[in-house]
Design a protein around this motif. Structure first.
Motif, PDB file in Angstrom:
ATOM      1  N   ASN A 167     -14.143   1.508   8.488  1.00  0.00           N
ATOM      2  CA  ASN A 167     -14.369   2.586   7.287  1.00  0.00           C
ATOM      3  C   ASN A 167     -13.551   3.925   7.534  1.00  0.00           C
ATOM      4  OD1 ASN A 167     -15.791   3.916   5.303  1.00  0.00           O
ATOM      5  ND2 ASN A 167     -17.334   4.786   6.288  1.00  0.00           N
ATOM      6  N   ILE A 168     -12.124   3.514   7.241  1.00  0.00           N
ATOM      7  CA  ILE A 168     -11.503   4.687   7.475  1.00  0.00           C
ATOM      8  C   ILE A 168     -10.668   4.798   6.177  1.00  0.00           C
ATOM      9  CG2 ILE A 168      -9.045   5.346   8.758  1.00  0.00           C
ATOM     10  CD1 ILE A 168     -10.252   3.959  10.921  1.00  0.00           C
ATOM     11  N   SER A 169     -10.376   5.893   5.786  1.00  0.00           N
ATOM     12  CA  SER A 169      -9.437   6.053   4.407  1.00  0.00           C
ATOM     13  C   SER A 169      -8.240   6.976   4.890  1.00  0.00           C
ATOM     14  CB  SER A 169     -10.367   6.635   3.234  1.00  0.00           C
ATOM     15  OG  SER A 169     -10.574   7.581   3.269  1.00  0.00           O
ATOM     16  N   ALA A 170      -7.145   6.695   4.095  1.00  0.00           N
ATOM     17  CA  ALA A 170      -5.817   7.885   4.318  1.00  0.00           C
ATOM     18  C   ALA A 170      -6.335   9.179   3.849  1.00  0.00           C
ATOM     19  CB  ALA A 170      -4.727   7.350   3.630  1.00  0.00           C
ATOM     20  N   ARG A 220     -14.368  -4.759   2.783  1.00  0.00           N
ATOM     21  CA  ARG A 220     -14.278  -3.317   2.719  1.00  0.00           C
ATOM     22  C   ARG A 220     -15.625  -2.657   2.835  1.00  0.00           C
ATOM     23  NH1 ARG A 220     -10.025  -0.145   0.962  1.00  0.00           N
ATOM     24  NH2 ARG A 220     -11.254   1.622   1.586  1.00  0.00           N
ATOM     25  N   PRO A 221     -16.090  -1.709   3.814  1.00  0.00           N
ATOM     26  CA  PRO A 221     -17.570  -1.294   3.720  1.00  0.00           C
ATOM     27  C   PRO A 221     -17.646  -0.748   2.576  1.00  0.00           C
ATOM     28  CG  PRO A 221     -16.134  -0.062   5.000  1.00  0.00           C
ATOM     29  CD  PRO A 221     -14.982  -1.165   4.851  1.00  0.00           C
ATOM     30  N   GLY A 222     -18.984  -0.803   1.938  1.00  0.00           N
ATOM     31  CA  GLY A 222     -19.558  -0.118   0.663  1.00  0.00           C
ATOM     32  C   GLY A 222     -19.107  -0.498  -0.569  1.00  0.00           C
ATOM     33  N   GLY A 235       0.714  -1.080   0.108  1.00  0.00           N
ATOM     34  CA  GLY A 235      -0.017   0.105   0.019  1.00  0.00           C
ATOM     35  C   GLY A 235       0.959   1.266  -0.021  1.00  0.00           C
ATOM     36  N   THR A 236       0.090   2.418  -0.373  1.00  0.00           N
ATOM     37  CA  THR A 236       1.006   3.740  -0.128  1.00  0.00           C
ATOM     38  C   THR A 236       1.078   4.055   1.145  1.00  0.00           C
ATOM     39  OG1 THR A 236      -0.351   4.246  -2.184  1.00  0.00           O
ATOM     40  CG2 THR A 236       0.880   6.087  -1.128  1.00  0.00           C
ATOM     41  N   PHE A 237       0.273   3.601   2.274  1.00  0.00           N
ATOM     42  CA  PHE A 237       0.465   3.931   3.740  1.00  0.00           C
ATOM     43  C   PHE A 237       0.855   5.394   3.881  1.00  0.00           C
ATOM     44  CE2 PHE A 237       1.746  -0.413   3.266  1.00  0.00           C
ATOM     45  CZ  PHE A 237       0.777  -1.142   3.698  1.00  0.00           C
ATOM     46  N   ASP A 238      -0.097   6.380   3.421  1.00  0.00           N
ATOM     47  CA  ASP A 238       0.171   7.725   3.329  1.00  0.00           C
ATOM     48  C   ASP A 238      -1.285   8.635   3.955  1.00  0.00           C
ATOM     49  OD1 ASP A 238       1.101  10.214   2.702  1.00  0.00           O
ATOM     50  OD2 ASP A 238       0.076  10.458   0.725  1.00  0.00           O
ATOM     51  N   PRO A 239      -1.228   8.194   5.349  1.00  0.00           N
ATOM     52  CA  PRO A 239      -0.514   7.273   6.265  1.00  0.00           C
ATOM     53  C   PRO A 239      -1.211   5.971   6.610  1.00  0.00           C
ATOM     54  CG  PRO A 239      -1.990   8.663   7.592  1.00  0.00           C
ATOM     55  CD  PRO A 239      -2.213   9.197   5.967  1.00  0.00           C
ATOM     56  N   ILE A 240      -0.600   5.229   7.281  1.00  0.00           N
ATOM     57  CA  ILE A 240      -1.020   3.987   7.865  1.00  0.00           C
ATOM     58  C   ILE A 240      -1.921   3.999   9.028  1.00  0.00           C
ATOM     59  CG2 ILE A 240       0.806   3.749   9.506  1.00  0.00           C
ATOM     60  CD1 ILE A 240       0.486   0.489   9.009  1.00  0.00           C
ATOM     61  N   HIS A 241      -3.108   3.513   9.001  1.00  0.00           N
ATOM     62  CA  HIS A 241      -4.152   3.674   9.889  1.00  0.00           C
ATOM     63  C   HIS A 241      -4.707   2.464  10.275  1.00  0.00           C
ATOM     64  CE1 HIS A 241      -6.889   3.113   6.646  1.00  0.00           C
ATOM     65  NE2 HIS A 241      -6.044   4.050   5.711  1.00  0.00           N
ATOM     66  N   TYR A 242      -5.755   2.614  11.192  1.00  0.00           N
ATOM     67  CA  TYR A 242      -6.456   1.394  11.751  1.00  0.00           C
ATOM     68  C   TYR A 242      -7.150   0.607  10.645  1.00  0.00           C
ATOM     69  CZ  TYR A 242      -5.623   3.004  16.272  1.00  0.00           C
ATOM     70  OH  TYR A 242      -4.845   3.562  17.634  1.00  0.00           O
ATOM     71  N   GLY A 243      -7.721   1.236   9.545  1.00  0.00           N
ATOM     72  CA  GLY A 243      -8.514   0.463   8.561  1.00  0.00           C
ATOM     73  C   GLY A 243      -7.490  -0.322   7.566  1.00  0.00           C
ATOM     74  N   HIS A 244      -5.982  -0.274   7.854  1.00  0.00           N
ATOM     75  CA  HIS A 244      -5.111  -1.215   7.212  1.00  0.00           C
ATOM     76  C   HIS A 244      -4.740  -2.389   8.555  1.00  0.00           C
ATOM     77  CE1 HIS A 244      -3.426   2.680   5.301  1.00  0.00           C
ATOM     78  NE2 HIS A 244      -3.974   1.892   4.049  1.00  0.00           N
ATOM     79  N   LEU A 245      -4.594  -1.751   9.732  1.00  0.00           N
ATOM     80  CA  LEU A 245      -4.007  -2.735  10.737  1.00  0.00           C
ATOM     81  C   LEU A 245      -5.141  -3.761  11.040  1.00  0.00           C
ATOM     82  CD1 LEU A 245      -1.764  -0.081  12.767  1.00  0.00           C
ATOM     83  CD2 LEU A 245      -0.947  -1.894  11.310  1.00  0.00           C
ATOM     84  N   ASP A 278      -8.923   9.096  16.542  1.00  0.00           N
ATOM     85  CA  ASP A 278      -9.605   7.763  16.616  1.00  0.00           C
ATOM     86  C   ASP A 278      -9.360   6.981  15.313  1.00  0.00           C
ATOM     87  OD1 ASP A 278     -10.851   9.740  15.279  1.00  0.00           O
ATOM     88  OD2 ASP A 278     -12.824   8.655  15.172  1.00  0.00           O
ATOM     89  N   LEU A 279      -8.415   7.265  14.375  1.00  0.00           N
ATOM     90  CA  LEU A 279      -8.164   6.746  13.205  1.00  0.00           C
ATOM     91  C   LEU A 279      -6.827   6.099  13.011  1.00  0.00           C
ATOM     92  CD1 LEU A 279      -9.834   9.569  10.896  1.00  0.00           C
ATOM     93  CD2 LEU A 279     -10.942   7.637  12.044  1.00  0.00           C
ATOM     94  N   LEU A 280      -6.130   6.411  13.930  1.00  0.00           N
ATOM     95  CA  LEU A 280      -4.473   5.714  13.645  1.00  0.00           C
ATOM     96  C   LEU A 280      -3.679   5.953  14.805  1.00  0.00           C
ATOM     97  CD1 LEU A 280      -2.403   8.456  11.528  1.00  0.00           C
ATOM     98  CD2 LEU A 280      -4.646   9.101  12.489  1.00  0.00           C
ATOM     99  N   PRO A 281      -2.829   5.148  15.060  1.00  0.00           N
ATOM    100  CA  PRO A 281      -2.145   5.209  16.318  1.00  0.00           C
ATOM    101  C   PRO A 281      -1.456   6.483  16.767  1.00  0.00           C
ATOM    102  CG  PRO A 281      -1.345   3.125  15.037  1.00  0.00           C
ATOM    103  CD  PRO A 281      -2.304   3.915  13.943  1.00  0.00           C
TER     104      PRO A 281
END
Length: 214
Positions: free
Chosen positions: A178-181, A134-136, A10-20, A196-199
């Motif tokens: 349901n989180i996106s970078a 993935r939602p939606g 992934g691009t991980f721009d940034p990494i977030h809970y939707g990835h982890l 609430d979206l990333l560490p």
């Protein structure tokens, strides 16, 4: 047979809970002992990242510091060319030999657009595709032909992933996060909280270097 070796690009721009969180659930479901995060350099299907390669790796390091499931492979950041998944998988297959079970983790959105990927028909000769919900997004492929391809290659038993080197699609029962970078970057540009979206360690780094600000 070696244990299933899985990658998550992934691009991980940034990494977030939707990835982890979905990947951690997938690992528990399929018995993965390790997941290798594979940050893209030149993503072929999306705009270029806002954060530099070094910044994105730094965020990954902070996000997984307390998560022993994850490790990082930066090989795609050394390329000047687009980050074609099939080329990376060919290199890994050459390194690990023909019998190593390889899994490549993608989201439902990527599965639905798989026919647009570079040499997508070669993917299952190199790896299993492990798909997080993935939602939606639709549960059916975009054409009858692609739906038929999915049904013909769908794994019915987790052991198929561990006992064969490649060839199956596993549709995982993972949480819908349901989180996106894109949303995170927009919130940051607007000065809104993303706690609430990333560490927290990633947010601290973003603040320290001044990422995603106007």
């Amino acid at each position: 047979m070696s244990e299933l070796f899985a990658l998550f690009g992934g691009t991980f721009d940034p990494i977030h809970y939707g990835h982890l969180h979905p990947v951690m659930a997938l690992a528990g479901q399929t018995g993965l002992q390790k997941v290798t995060l594979l940050p893209n350099n030149v993503p072929p299907h999306r705009p270029q990242p806002e954060a530099t390669a070094l910044q994105r790796v730094a965020m990954l390091e902070r996000a997984i510091a307390d998560l022993p499931l994850f490790e990082i492979d930066t090989r795609e950041l050394d390329r000047e060319t687009p980050s074609w998944t099939v080329a990376t998988l060919e290199a890994l297959r050459a390194e690990r030999g023909p019998h190593q079970p390889l899994g490549f983790i993608i989201g439902q959105d990527s599965l639905l657009s798989l026919s647009k990927w570079h040499r997508w028909q070669d993917l299952l000769s190199l790896c299993h595709l492990l798909v997080c919900q993935r939602p939606g997004y639709a549960t059916q492929m975009e054409t009858p032909e692609m739906q038929q391809w999915l049904m013909a290659n769908q794994a019915q038993d987790i052991q198929q992933l561990h006992q064969t080197p490649a060839g199956y699609v596993w549709l995982a029962d993972t949480p819908l996060v349901n989180i996106s970078a894109t949303e995170i970057r927009q919130r940051r540009h607007q000065g809104r909280s993303c706690s609430d979206l990333l560490p927290a360690a990633v947010i601290d780094y973003i603040d320290a270097v001044g990422l995603y600000r106007d």
